[in-house]
Design a protein around this motif. Structure first.
Motif, mmCIF file in Angstrom:
data_model
loop_
_atom_site.group_PDB
_atom_site.id
_atom_site.type_symbol
_atom_site.label_atom_id
_atom_site.label_comp_id
_atom_site.label_asym_id
_atom_site.label_seq_id
_atom_site.Cartn_x
_atom_site.Cartn_y
_atom_site.Cartn_z
ATOM 1 N N ASP A 178 -0.273 19.125 18.115
ATOM 2 C CA ASP A 178 1.182 19.152 18.333
ATOM 3 C C ASP A 178 1.815 17.814 17.949
ATOM 4 O OD1 ASP A 178 -0.150 17.889 20.466
ATOM 5 O OD2 ASP A 178 1.409 18.402 21.916
ATOM 6 N N LEU A 179 0.978 16.816 17.634
ATOM 7 C CA LEU A 179 1.525 15.508 17.266
ATOM 8 C C LEU A 179 1.563 15.278 15.759
ATOM 9 C CD1 LEU A 179 -0.054 13.141 19.963
ATOM 10 C CD2 LEU A 179 2.081 14.421 20.043
ATOM 11 N N ILE A 180 1.042 16.220 14.981
ATOM 12 C CA ILE A 180 1.014 16.010 13.524
ATOM 13 C C ILE A 180 2.440 15.768 13.027
ATOM 14 C CG2 ILE A 180 0.498 17.036 11.277
ATOM 15 C CD1 ILE A 180 -1.676 18.728 12.679
ATOM 16 N N PHE A 181 3.330 16.654 13.435
ATOM 17 C CA PHE A 181 4.744 16.498 13.113
ATOM 18 C C PHE A 181 5.573 16.757 14.361
ATOM 19 C CE2 PHE A 181 8.912 17.056 11.517
ATOM 20 C CZ PHE A 181 8.972 16.190 10.443
ATOM 21 N N PRO A 182 6.546 15.942 14.659
ATOM 22 C CA PRO A 182 6.982 14.768 13.894
ATOM 23 C C PRO A 182 6.233 13.471 14.198
ATOM 24 C CG PRO A 182 8.471 15.114 15.747
ATOM 25 C CD PRO A 182 7.465 16.235 15.800
ATOM 26 N N HIS A 183 5.475 13.428 15.320
ATOM 27 C CA HIS A 183 5.062 12.123 15.845
ATOM 28 C C HIS A 183 4.262 11.279 14.840
ATOM 29 C CE1 HIS A 183 4.352 9.138 18.848
ATOM 30 N NE2 HIS A 183 3.060 9.377 18.950
ATOM 31 N N HIS A 184 3.188 11.842 14.313
ATOM 32 C CA HIS A 184 2.351 11.009 13.436
ATOM 33 C C HIS A 184 2.967 10.812 12.052
ATOM 34 C CE1 HIS A 184 -1.387 11.544 16.190
ATOM 35 N NE2 HIS A 184 -0.514 10.681 16.650
ATOM 36 N N GLU A 185 3.751 11.779 11.619
ATOM 37 C CA GLU A 185 4.445 11.608 10.328
ATOM 38 C C GLU A 185 5.440 10.451 10.412
ATOM 39 O OE1 GLU A 185 3.995 14.199 7.567
ATOM 40 O OE2 GLU A 185 4.418 12.200 6.803
ATOM 41 N N MET A 186 6.221 10.447 11.471
ATOM 42 C CA MET A 186 7.277 9.435 11.620
ATOM 43 C C MET A 186 6.670 8.065 11.925
ATOM 44 S SD MET A 186 10.304 11.783 13.262
ATOM 45 C CE MET A 186 11.059 13.024 12.173
ATOM 46 N N GLY A 187 5.603 8.049 12.709
ATOM 47 C CA GLY A 187 4.911 6.786 12.980
ATOM 48 C C GLY A 187 4.339 6.188 11.693
ATOM 49 N N ALA A 188 3.765 7.025 10.857
ATOM 50 C CA ALA A 188 3.183 6.544 9.593
ATOM 51 C C ALA A 188 4.271 5.952 8.697
ATOM 52 C CB ALA A 188 2.477 7.697 8.878
ATOM 53 N N ALA A 189 5.443 6.579 8.691
ATOM 54 C CA ALA A 189 6.555 6.072 7.866
ATOM 55 C C ALA A 189 7.018 4.703 8.367
ATOM 56 C CB ALA A 189 7.713 7.071 7.895
ATOM 57 N N GLU A 190 7.031 4.522 9.678
ATOM 58 C CA GLU A 190 7.446 3.227 10.247
ATOM 59 C C GLU A 190 6.475 2.122 9.816
ATOM 60 O OE1 GLU A 190 9.309 5.421 14.206
ATOM 61 O OE2 GLU A 190 7.349 4.455 14.296
ATOM 62 N N THR A 191 5.183 2.418 9.932
ATOM 63 C CA THR A 191 4.185 1.414 9.561
ATOM 64 C C THR A 191 4.290 1.075 8.075
ATOM 65 O OG1 THR A 191 2.697 2.152 11.290
ATOM 66 C CG2 THR A 191 1.705 0.902 9.501
ATOM 67 N N ARG A 192 4.377 2.083 7.229
ATOM 68 C CA ARG A 192 4.488 1.830 5.786
ATOM 69 C C ARG A 192 5.704 0.972 5.461
ATOM 70 N NH1 ARG A 192 1.199 3.878 1.907
ATOM 71 N NH2 ARG A 192 0.256 5.894 2.334
ATOM 72 N N CYS A 193 6.775 1.223 6.188
ATOM 73 C CA CYS A 193 8.023 0.521 5.922
ATOM 74 C C CYS A 193 7.861 -0.994 6.089
ATOM 75 C CB CYS A 193 9.092 1.070 6.859
ATOM 76 S SG CYS A 193 10.641 0.200 6.790
ATOM 77 N N VAL A 194 7.046 -1.418 7.042
ATOM 78 C CA VAL A 194 6.914 -2.868 7.292
ATOM 79 C C VAL A 194 5.655 -3.479 6.690
ATOM 80 C CG1 VAL A 194 8.297 -2.814 9.398
ATOM 81 C CG2 VAL A 194 5.808 -2.552 9.552
ATOM 82 N N THR A 195 4.703 -2.668 6.261
ATOM 83 C CA THR A 195 3.452 -3.268 5.771
ATOM 84 C C THR A 195 3.305 -3.117 4.264
ATOM 85 O OG1 THR A 195 2.242 -1.237 6.200
ATOM 86 C CG2 THR A 195 2.181 -2.910 7.922
ATOM 87 N N GLY A 196 4.299 -2.544 3.593
ATOM 88 C CA GLY A 196 4.174 -2.391 2.147
ATOM 89 C C GLY A 196 3.502 -1.088 1.808
ATOM 90 N N THR A 197 2.429 -1.157 1.043
ATOM 91 C CA THR A 197 1.910 0.074 0.462
ATOM 92 C C THR A 197 0.820 0.765 1.271
ATOM 93 O OG1 THR A 197 0.440 -1.324 -0.790
ATOM 94 C CG2 THR A 197 2.437 -0.545 -1.918
ATOM 95 N N GLY A 198 0.098 0.010 2.098
ATOM 96 C CA GLY A 198 -1.082 0.587 2.757
ATOM 97 C C GLY A 198 -0.739 1.713 3.699
ATOM 98 N N PRO A 199 -1.672 2.625 3.941
ATOM 99 C CA PRO A 199 -1.391 3.710 4.887
ATOM 100 C C PRO A 199 -1.499 3.207 6.320
ATOM 101 C CG PRO A 199 -3.645 3.912 4.121
ATOM 102 C CD PRO A 199 -3.050 2.710 3.411
ATOM 103 N N HIS A 200 -0.895 3.964 7.198
ATOM 104 C CA HIS A 200 -0.952 3.674 8.633
ATOM 105 C C HIS A 200 -2.406 3.779 9.116
ATOM 106 C CE1 HIS A 200 0.356 3.978 12.815
ATOM 107 N NE2 HIS A 200 -0.271 5.117 12.926
ATOM 108 N N ALA A 201 -3.073 4.842 8.701
ATOM 109 C CA ALA A 201 -4.470 5.039 9.095
ATOM 110 C C ALA A 201 -5.233 5.659 7.930
ATOM 111 C CB ALA A 201 -4.541 5.953 10.312
ATOM 112 N N GLN A 202 -6.549 5.437 7.900
ATOM 113 C CA GLN A 202 -7.372 5.993 6.815
ATOM 114 C C GLN A 202 -7.566 7.499 6.982
ATOM 115 O OE1 GLN A 202 -8.245 4.045 4.386
ATOM 116 N NE2 GLN A 202 -7.632 2.141 5.381
ATOM 117 N N ASN A 203 -7.677 7.919 8.228
ATOM 118 C CA ASN A 203 -7.931 9.334 8.520
ATOM 119 C C ASN A 203 -7.099 9.771 9.717
ATOM 120 O OD1 ASN A 203 -10.496 9.869 6.782
ATOM 121 N ND2 ASN A 203 -10.980 7.993 7.895
ATOM 122 N N TYR A 204 -6.743 11.031 9.691
ATOM 123 C CA TYR A 204 -6.014 11.629 10.823
ATOM 124 C C TYR A 204 -6.827 12.803 11.341
ATOM 125 C CZ TYR A 204 -1.889 8.974 9.636
ATOM 126 O OH TYR A 204 -1.016 7.952 9.402
#
Ligand code: 5CA
Ligand code: ZN
Length: 409
Positions: free
Chosen positions: A247-273
């Motif tokens: 139940d966290l795939i969307f929106p929670h983890h999608e939106m969290g991943a976008a936040e991390t990418r926004c401040v760290t440049g290109t790398g992903p938030h996590a290698q695996n989900y």
């Protein structure tokens, strides 16, 4: 905040296999490739009620991940949050006529006791939102500096148009995103938003609600940003595994991943989900809002052996949805008795091949059903008294059940 006490883990002879899991973002089975220390973040509870069997199944799943990684020779740096300030908590506290802090504190303690009873390995860092307000506000400020936000009546929103890879975790189309966003705490219909999918990062103070001073104004964090801030702070970006219920795939983890990418440049938030199927009761997802719950603490109060509760969950594959029933508990109690009787024998069939098979099953996307079946077969042979009698085997089997499945016999 304080975590809970760690059960001992026995070291098994030799070394386990690399863990392969189903990665939500790529929808493929992938072998995880952690360094010497595997880094994992799992979304914790919102403590407005006690933990139910659905929560327990989610934390059991990541406990198994930790056990397999450790058996393969990795240290595991595990972080879990607790959403100790959020709308549902405030609503429940008000309905109960009690302080929201007292409610959270009480339920978090019940959760710690549940986890310890189930022999679930504790996170290295068990982090509350209230104790993390500064670092969450700092991340909101960074996202704002990156130009990805706008204000609406003092609230700060993340503009989804600033996330070119939005969809990378869930792979959903926009219609499905909108549906789930509305269903799971989002506000697609709020007037004045630039895009219905834009999400709240910071909620300005409302009368009667708790609020904190911060560089982004007086208020409190939105939901998703708590987990990106805590995971970034504790583990850094690009950690090995981000997990929770599906139940966290969307929106929670999608939106969290976008936040991390926004401040760290290109790398992903996590290698695996990795996401866990929903546990239900009577044909519905077990959920606090539906009220169809079986609590771990309730079972403990009834005197049920926590190892039987663990064994009642273990036959289910983590990605499947399943339903709790008393029949599962009865079957698990019988299995526990059989296993305990078998490992109490003076001798049994050689257990070295069993160790290899249990290791292989768990490393293969946590195939717990096969692992249990292997131990059943050994126990049946041992109880029948046949086969090559090895006096070291019963103790090794007890160690296998303990170290890899968390079941103390
Ligand atoms: N505090 C947020 C995450 S930041 C939250 O989702 N809290 S929760 O209390 O609703 O859920 C805690 C964890 O249990 C989450 O990982 C959630 O996905 C999982 N979960 C909730 N209900 C179920 C269920 N019925 N079956 C399996 N897992 C569940
Ligand atoms: Zn979370």
């Amino acid at each position: 905040m304080r975590s809970w006490s760690a059960p001992d883990i026995v070291r098994l002879p030799g070394s386990g296999n690399p863990l392969r899991i189903h990665d939500t973002a790529t929808t493929t089975l992938r072998t995880t490739t952690p360094g010497p220390t595997a880094r994992m973040y799992v979304c914790g509870i919102t403590p407005y009620d006690a933990a139910h069997l659905g929560h327990a199944f989610t934390y059991l799943t990541f406990d198994l991940v930790t056990r397999v990684w450790r058996d393969a020779g990795h240290d595991v740096d595990y972080v879990q949050n607790t959403t100790d300030i959020d709308d549902p908590l405030l609503e429940r506290a008000q309905a109960n006529g009690e302080d929201w802090r007292a409610l959270a504190e009480r339920e978090i303690q019940v959760f710690r006791d549940d986890m310890a009873a189930l022999r679930i390995l504790p996170p290295r860092a068990f982090v509350g939102v209230v104790e993390s307000i500064d670092l969450i506000a700092e991340l909101v400020a960074k996202i704002r500096e990156a130009g990805a936000t706008y204000e609406l009546d003092g609230d700060i929103y993340f503009a989804v148009e600033s996330a070119p890879r939005f969809g990378e975790v869930s792979g959903l189309d926009r219609a499905e995103m909108l549906r789930l966003f509305a269903e799971r705490g989002g506000d697609p219909k709020r007037e004045g938003k630039k895009d219905a999918l834009d999400w709240l990062l910071w909620r300005a103070e409302r009368p009667g609600e708790p609020a904190w001073d911060s560089p982004v104004g007086r208020g409190r964090p939105g939901w998703h940003v708590e987990c990106s801030a805590i995971s970034l702070n504790e583990l850094g970006a690009g950690f090995d595994l981000n997990g929770g219920g599906n139940d966290l795939i969307f929106p929670h983890h999608e939106m969290g991943a976008a936040e991390t990418r926004c401040v760290t440049g290109t790398g992903p938030h996590a290698q695996n989900y990795m996401h866990v199927g929903m546990v239900g009761l009577d044909g519905e997802k077990m959920s606090k809002s539906l009220g169809n719950l079986v609590f771990v603490s309730g079972l403990r109060e009834r005197g049920v052996d926590p190892m039987a509760v663990r064994l009642a969950m273990l036959p289910h594959h983590y990605r499947d949805a399943w339903e709790w029933s008393d029949a599962l508990l009865t079957a698990a109690t019988e299995r526990l008795e059989r296993w305990r009787a078998a490992v109490s024998l003076a001798a049994g069939p050689d257990a070295a091949p069993l160790l290899q098979r249990v290791r292989a099953a768990l490393a293969d996307d946590l195939d717990t059903a096969t692992a249990l079946g292997e131990i059943d077969a050994w126990a049946a042979a041992a109880l029948a008294g046949g086969g090559d009698e090895d006096t070291a085997a019963p103790a090794l089997v007890a160690d296998i059940a303990d170290a890899l499945l968390g079941v103390r016999l």
